[in-house]
Design an enzyme around this catalytic site. Structure first.
Site, PDB file in Angstrom:
ATOM      1  N   ILE A  20       0.837  -1.204   0.000  1.00  0.00           N
ATOM      2  CA  ILE A  20       0.000   0.000   0.000  1.00  0.00           C
ATOM      3  C   ILE A  20       0.869   1.250   0.000  1.00  0.00           C
ATOM      4  O   ILE A  20       0.604   2.211  -0.727  1.00  0.00           O
ATOM      5  CB  ILE A  20      -0.954   0.005   1.204  1.00  0.00           C
ATOM      6  CG1 ILE A  20      -1.871  -1.223   1.174  1.00  0.00           C
ATOM      7  CG2 ILE A  20      -1.794   1.288   1.227  1.00  0.00           C
ATOM      8  CD1 ILE A  20      -2.712  -1.401   2.435  1.00  0.00           C
ATOM      9  N   GLY A  43       9.375  -4.946   2.903  1.00  0.00           N
ATOM     10  CA  GLY A  43       9.205  -4.127   1.710  1.00  0.00           C
ATOM     11  C   GLY A  43      10.250  -4.416   0.644  1.00  0.00           C
ATOM     12  O   GLY A  43      11.262  -5.078   0.893  1.00  0.00           O
ATOM     13  N   ASP A  58      14.435   1.269  10.622  1.00  0.00           N
ATOM     14  CA  ASP A  58      13.399   0.532  11.337  1.00  0.00           C
ATOM     15  C   ASP A  58      12.569   1.511  12.153  1.00  0.00           C
ATOM     16  O   ASP A  58      13.103   2.494  12.688  1.00  0.00           O
ATOM     17  CB  ASP A  58      14.055  -0.501  12.260  1.00  0.00           C
ATOM     18  CG  ASP A  58      13.063  -1.518  12.789  1.00  0.00           C
ATOM     19  OD1 ASP A  58      12.228  -1.144  13.646  1.00  0.00           O
ATOM     20  OD2 ASP A  58      13.116  -2.683  12.358  1.00  0.00           O
ATOM     21  N   ALA A  80       4.156  -1.707   9.411  1.00  0.00           N
ATOM     22  CA  ALA A  80       3.622  -2.583  10.454  1.00  0.00           C
ATOM     23  C   ALA A  80       4.088  -4.009  10.223  1.00  0.00           C
ATOM     24  O   ALA A  80       4.512  -4.368   9.124  1.00  0.00           O
ATOM     25  CB  ALA A  80       2.087  -2.554  10.454  1.00  0.00           C
ATOM     26  N   TYR A 145      -2.037  -8.938  16.843  1.00  0.00           N
ATOM     27  CA  TYR A 145      -2.074  -7.926  15.782  1.00  0.00           C
ATOM     28  C   TYR A 145      -3.307  -7.031  15.923  1.00  0.00           C
ATOM     29  O   TYR A 145      -3.209  -5.802  15.871  1.00  0.00           O
ATOM     30  CB  TYR A 145      -2.072  -8.619  14.417  1.00  0.00           C
ATOM     31  CG  TYR A 145      -2.324  -7.675  13.256  1.00  0.00           C
ATOM     32  CD1 TYR A 145      -1.319  -6.851  12.782  1.00  0.00           C
ATOM     33  CD2 TYR A 145      -3.580  -7.617  12.646  1.00  0.00           C
ATOM     34  CE1 TYR A 145      -1.545  -5.984  11.726  1.00  0.00           C
ATOM     35  CE2 TYR A 145      -3.813  -6.753  11.594  1.00  0.00           C
ATOM     36  CZ  TYR A 145      -2.796  -5.940  11.136  1.00  0.00           C
ATOM     37  OH  TYR A 145      -3.035  -5.067  10.094  1.00  0.00           O
ATOM     38  N   LYS A 149      -3.326  -2.988  16.776  1.00  0.00           N
ATOM     39  CA  LYS A 149      -3.961  -1.999  15.911  1.00  0.00           C
ATOM     40  C   LYS A 149      -5.035  -1.224  16.664  1.00  0.00           C
ATOM     41  O   LYS A 149      -5.234  -0.019  16.421  1.00  0.00           O
ATOM     42  CB  LYS A 149      -4.557  -2.682  14.679  1.00  0.00           C
ATOM     43  CG  LYS A 149      -3.519  -3.086  13.642  1.00  0.00           C
ATOM     44  CD  LYS A 149      -2.812  -1.863  13.063  1.00  0.00           C
ATOM     45  CE  LYS A 149      -1.918  -2.208  11.897  1.00  0.00           C
ATOM     46  NZ  LYS A 149      -1.271  -0.995  11.330  1.00  0.00           N
ATOM     47  N   ASN A 174     -10.047  -5.994   3.820  1.00  0.00           N
ATOM     48  CA  ASN A 174      -9.057  -6.852   3.150  1.00  0.00           C
ATOM     49  C   ASN A 174      -8.584  -6.216   1.848  1.00  0.00           C
ATOM     50  O   ASN A 174      -9.258  -6.292   0.825  1.00  0.00           O
ATOM     51  CB  ASN A 174      -9.650  -8.233   2.907  1.00  0.00           C
ATOM     52  CG  ASN A 174      -9.952  -8.947   4.212  1.00  0.00           C
ATOM     53  OD1 ASN A 174     -11.073  -8.901   4.697  1.00  0.00           O
ATOM     54  ND2 ASN A 174      -8.955  -9.569   4.794  1.00  0.00           N
ATOM     55  N   ARG A 270      -8.859 -22.610   9.416  1.00  0.00           N
ATOM     56  CA  ARG A 270      -7.774 -21.969  10.137  1.00  0.00           C
ATOM     57  C   ARG A 270      -8.261 -21.609  11.536  1.00  0.00           C
ATOM     58  O   ARG A 270      -9.365 -21.097  11.723  1.00  0.00           O
ATOM     59  CB  ARG A 270      -7.307 -20.710   9.406  1.00  0.00           C
ATOM     60  CG  ARG A 270      -6.869 -21.019   7.991  1.00  0.00           C
ATOM     61  CD  ARG A 270      -6.106 -19.884   7.366  1.00  0.00           C
ATOM     62  NE  ARG A 270      -6.695 -18.587   7.561  1.00  0.00           N
ATOM     63  CZ  ARG A 270      -6.155 -17.443   7.122  1.00  0.00           C
ATOM     64  NH1 ARG A 270      -5.011 -17.483   6.484  1.00  0.00           N
ATOM     65  NH2 ARG A 270      -6.752 -16.289   7.315  1.00  0.00           N
ATOM     66  N   GLY A 272      -9.257 -19.874  14.785  1.00  0.00           N
ATOM     67  CA  GLY A 272      -9.650 -18.507  15.100  1.00  0.00           C
ATOM     68  C   GLY A 272     -10.204 -17.722  13.935  1.00  0.00           C
ATOM     69  O   GLY A 272     -10.398 -16.505  14.035  1.00  0.00           O
TER      70      GLY A 272
END
Length: 312
Positions: A20, A43, A58, A80, A145, A149, A174, A270, A272
């Site tokens: 992004i 990246g 960093d 992130a 995570y 956030k 997403n 998967r 959770g």
């Protein structure tokens, strides 16, 4: 058409070598002086627009972050640890990047009077009680995570209320599109596309009835540009399409667009995994004038074409 986003500003994009962030840096370059800060752990340096100034650092490097923020008028905070799985495996590292470093960035922005548009996530909602999910809905993250956030999201709101900082958290659903890295349910599209283009089986976890709101990366960029100039700061906004698709339907659509002969196979669910996800974007429509413009079919078609060209 009204020009979106800031003009004649000094811009910092953290995570600007990522999926992004690089697109965002490219969209800002024509009208602004853009700097990109990225550790290159995830990246890719080649994705950074050539006219952007690149800072390899960093987020946890407090001095480098302070200097970069001090030279900016607006910061787009995209950097992130974006993997839910990685946050579960190493919550201390994930917290240090996603929560502690975001707080350090907000503190630097407060000292230097810099606007911050930051990437939050639909992961903060956890298992929604109902869909579509609105900004005031219950927030019970199911992973480190998501919790990190949520902390960053709350800190942005608090810094606005306490210090008058112009901060705008954007809760991405997403995000997908050309050039995306793999991992979790955003990266599932890349995996499906690559499998389909090779006529390999496409694996769907569980029964495939789980739904997701997939939003094309260019729409996410436009939401960021709008957030950089809005007067409605100190508030969070969902960034999605307001529509959802099952993972099984997604696999079938990718297969059709790729003109593939791939079988769709099922694996164990998967752990959770969330059953339903869909954004209520009415607040972003009303206050940011944000309107998602790319349908899932069109976005997937563009994504498939991008990957196909790289296989030819």
């Amino acid at each position: 058409m009204t020009q979106l986003g800031p003009t004649n500003e000094r811009i910092l994009v953290t995570g600007g070598a990522g999926f992004i962030g690089a697109r965002l840096a490219g969209a800002l370059l024509d009208d602004n002086d853009v700097a990109v800060l990225d550790s290159l752990v995830a990246g890719d340096r080649s994705t950074v627009p050539g006219d952007a100034r690149f800072i390899e650092a960093d987020l946890r490097d407090a001095d480098a972050l302070e200097r970069a923020v001090a030279e900016a008028d607006t910061v787009f905070h995209e950097a992130a640890v974006v993997s839910v799985a990685r946050s579960v495996e190493d919550p201390l590292e994930s917290h240090a990047v996603n929560a502690e470093s975001t707080l350090r960035l907000l503190e630097a922005a407060r000292r230097h009077d810099v606007r911050v548009v930051l990437a939050s996530s639909a992961a903060i909602y956890g298992h929604p009680e109902s869909i579509p999910v609105g900004e005031p809905d219950r927030k019970e993250p199911t992973s480190p995570y998501g919790l990190e956030k949520l902390a960053a999201d709350h800190y942005a709101h608090l810094y606005h209320d306490l210090y008058g900082l112009d901060a705008v958290p954007l809760r991405y659903f997403n995000v997908y599109g050309p050039g995306q890295s793999g991992g979790d349910y955003a990266g599932v599209i890349r995996v499906f596309v690559e499998r389909a283009l090779n006529d390999d089986p496409i694996t769907v976890h569980g029964d495939g009835d789980q739904t997701r709101d997939f939003v094309f990366v260019d729409d996410v960029v436009r939401a960021n540009l709008a957030a950089a100039t809005t007067d409605a700061v100190g508030e969070a906004y969902n960034v999605g399409t307001g529509e959802s698709i099952t993972i099984r339907e997604l696999a079938e659509l990718v297969r059709d667009l790729a003109d593939a002969n791939s079988d769709i196979v099922h694996a164990e669910p998967r752990e959770g995994d969330i059953d339903r996800s869909e954004a209520d974007v009415s607040k972003a429509r009303a206050r940011l004038d944000f309107e998602p413009t790319v349908s899932i079919r069109d976005g997937l078609d563009r994504t498939v074409d991008w990957y196909r060209q790289r296989l030819d």
